[in-house]
Design an enzyme around this catalytic site. Structure first.
Site, PDB file in Angstrom:
ATOM      1  N   GLU A  38     -40.629 -10.051  -5.832  1.00 16.70           N
ATOM      2  CA  GLU A  38     -41.520 -11.188  -5.608  1.00 16.70           C
ATOM      3  C   GLU A  38     -41.234 -12.324  -6.601  1.00 16.70           C
ATOM      4  OE1 GLU A  38     -45.747 -10.207  -5.678  1.00 16.70           O
ATOM      5  OE2 GLU A  38     -46.127 -11.560  -4.021  1.00 16.70           O
TER       6      GLU A  38
ATOM      7  N   HIS B 218     -30.025  13.953  -3.055  1.00 14.03           N
ATOM      8  CA  HIS B 218     -29.891  14.613  -1.750  1.00 14.03           C
ATOM      9  C   HIS B 218     -30.332  13.672  -0.634  1.00 14.03           C
ATOM     10  CE1 HIS B 218     -29.084  18.423  -3.788  1.00 14.03           C
ATOM     11  NE2 HIS B 218     -29.810  17.854  -4.743  1.00 14.03           N
TER      12      HIS B 218
ATOM     13  N   LYS C  44     -50.069 -15.266   5.274  1.00 13.32           N
ATOM     14  CA  LYS C  44     -51.504 -15.221   4.929  1.00 13.32           C
ATOM     15  C   LYS C  44     -52.272 -16.230   5.770  1.00 13.32           C
ATOM     16  CE  LYS C  44     -51.471 -14.233  -0.038  1.00 13.32           C
ATOM     17  NZ  LYS C  44     -51.776 -14.803  -1.332  1.00 13.32           N
TER      18      LYS C  44
END
Ligand code: PA5
Length: 461
Positions: free
Chosen positions: A290, A316, A430
């Site tokens: 960010e 793995h 937003k």
């Protein structure tokens, strides 16, 4: 012993594909310019997180507040998202336990459980609210801006439930952590005299772990927040060094920046070899992504892509990709020196060679050897990597590491020539959300949303 950054395997002299020493030396000017920007920001009072370790009085107040409240509750619930949630989660896992909430009262030394509602998924929230005893729970509503949609929605749900269950006693179960002046939470706190702790106005969300955002929940579960701040303070001092080789945060930032911008190694893996530090990885991902993923004024887009991984588990899973996939990554290992607990592997099945060699070693040793083996294997394949070592997994070292990574992020912002403290890219989404939910000041966003292409049946399978 202080936190260490070993960057041997980042250098071309040791790992083909790494950064030539000459390039690191040539980055001296960029480093000096970045530190000048850092100083300017600090001078303008924008880097409030750097001053937190010296704010002894406020740390002491948080500790006292927590001592008063802590043992009275069986559960603490943080309502927050982003920086207001990732910091508390990282501290809980690093310095208490990844399974803290599953431990019995005695194993938790009678400190409360700590839940962090970092999302608005109704399934998770309903499940938690159905499980805890509201009358024995303290809710910390944490939001720097005091108006984030997700946190406010969590708060409204919780407030409604508290009123239903406890009537006019509900306020005793609320504490706010927010900006000293601005935002709806501050306004409500003033009107209703709800106890509230400040997030200094110059401490941004993802840089707030060492403010009341992280410290209050940490203190409530018995973490030594003074030691945390002492470690952070020590690191802040080290990172004031104007010599690159003496400044771990700057060295981290410069190496990652050079790797990205000169060697096309723009994917930055963070890989602790400790379950306790897994959530520090997630905290770092938000900070790095960010802060640095930005469009510059000239229209160019920059920024590394952070990837969280966990050793040895990801050996793995993702390590195959790190070893043989595109040569576009650096890996930062986080090593732990002395672990608080270790287990010796018993010498059983001595006649089975695939098992016998393990007997007598410890699990901590296995984890550490695997980390060194993976770092060596990556180096051998020309894959640059470095290692941050926490000599001990205690509050001092964790505070030191968080501060190092926060400072590195601000310095990296200067190197990439972006503002690491803002996040303009999240605003449009937003605004569309506000528009769709009918917020009166977002009618224009609603119109813009309505004009966007709608799902085309031809493009849906
Ligand atoms: O770093 C940031 O500023 C953001 O990621 C915030 O932490 C996040 O959006 C939550 O904001 P707030 O604490 O204002 O509710």
């Amino acid at each position: 012993m202080a936190l260490r950054l070993d960057y041997t395997n980042m250098l071309a002299e040791n790992v083909p594909g790494g950064i030539p020493l000459a390039a690191l030396e040539a980055a001296g000017d960029a480093f000096a310019r970045a530190m000048a920007v850092f100083d300017e920001r600090r001078g303008r009072g924008e880097l409030g997180f750097l001053d937190l370790p010296a704010a002894h009085e406020s740390t002491q107040q948080i500790r006292q507040f927590a001592e008063g409240a802590g043992q009275a509750f069986s559960d603490i619930v943080v309502l927050g998202i982003g920086g207001s949630a990732l910091g508390p989660i990282a501290l809980r896992s690093a310095l208490r336990s990844t399974r803290w909430n599953e431990l019995g009262d005695e194993a938790r030394d009678y400190f409360p459980r700590l839940h962090v509602l970092e999302n608005v998924d109704p399934v998770t929230i309903a499940e938690l609210l159905g499980r805890i005893e509201l009358g024995r729970t303290l809710f910390l509503v944490v939001s720097k801006s005091g108006g984030t949609a997700e946190t406010m929605a969590q708060y409204l749900v919780v407030r409604g439930r508290l009123i239903e269950a406890l009537g006019d006693k509900f306020q005793r179960h609320l504490v706010f952590v927010t900006d000293p002046e601005k935002g709806s939470l501050r306004r409500i706190a003033r009107e209703e005299s709800i106890p509230t702790l400040d997030i200094p106005s110059n401490v941004g969300g993802r840089f707030s772990v060492l403010s009341a955002v992280g410290l209050l929940p940490a203190a409530l579960i018995g973490i030594d927040i003074q030691a945390l701040m002492a470690g952070a303070g020590d690191m802040a001092e080290r990172c004031g060094a104007r010599e690159l080789r003496k400044n771990p945060a700057a060295m981290y930032a410069v190496l990652q920046w050079l790797a990205d911008t000169q060697h096309e190694l723009g994917t930055h893996v963070i890989m602790p070899y400790s379950d306790n530090l897994r959530d520090v990885g997630d905290w770092f991902v938000q900070l790095w992504a960010e802060s640095l993923g930005k469009t510059k004024p000239d229209g160019t887009s920059v920024g590394p892509t952070p990837i969280p991984a966990l050793g040895a588990t990801d050996q793995h899973s993702q390590v195959q990709l790190f070893m043989e996939g595109p040569l576009d990554k650096t890996v930062t290992f986080i090593a732990v020196g002395a672990r608080s607990t270790d287990i010796t592997i018993p010498k059983l099945h001595q006649d089975v060679p695939e098992l016998a060699y393990l007997g007598g070693h410890s699990l901590g040793e296995l984890l550490d050897v695997e980390r060194r083996a993976t770092a060596g294997a990556l180096a051998r394949r020309g894959r640059p990597n470095m290692t941050i070592t926490c000599e001990k997994l205690d509050a001092w070292h964790v505070g030191s590491m968080l501060m190092m990574l926060a400072i590195a992020t601000v310095i990296a912002g200067a190197l990439y020539e972006v503002n690491p403290l803002d996040q303009p890219g999240v605003e449009l989404g937003k605004r569309y959300t506000y528009g769709m939910l009918g917020r009166p000041d977002a009618r224009d966003a609603r119109q813009e949303w309505d004009a966007l292409p709608k799902p085309d049946p031809e493009s849906v399978v």
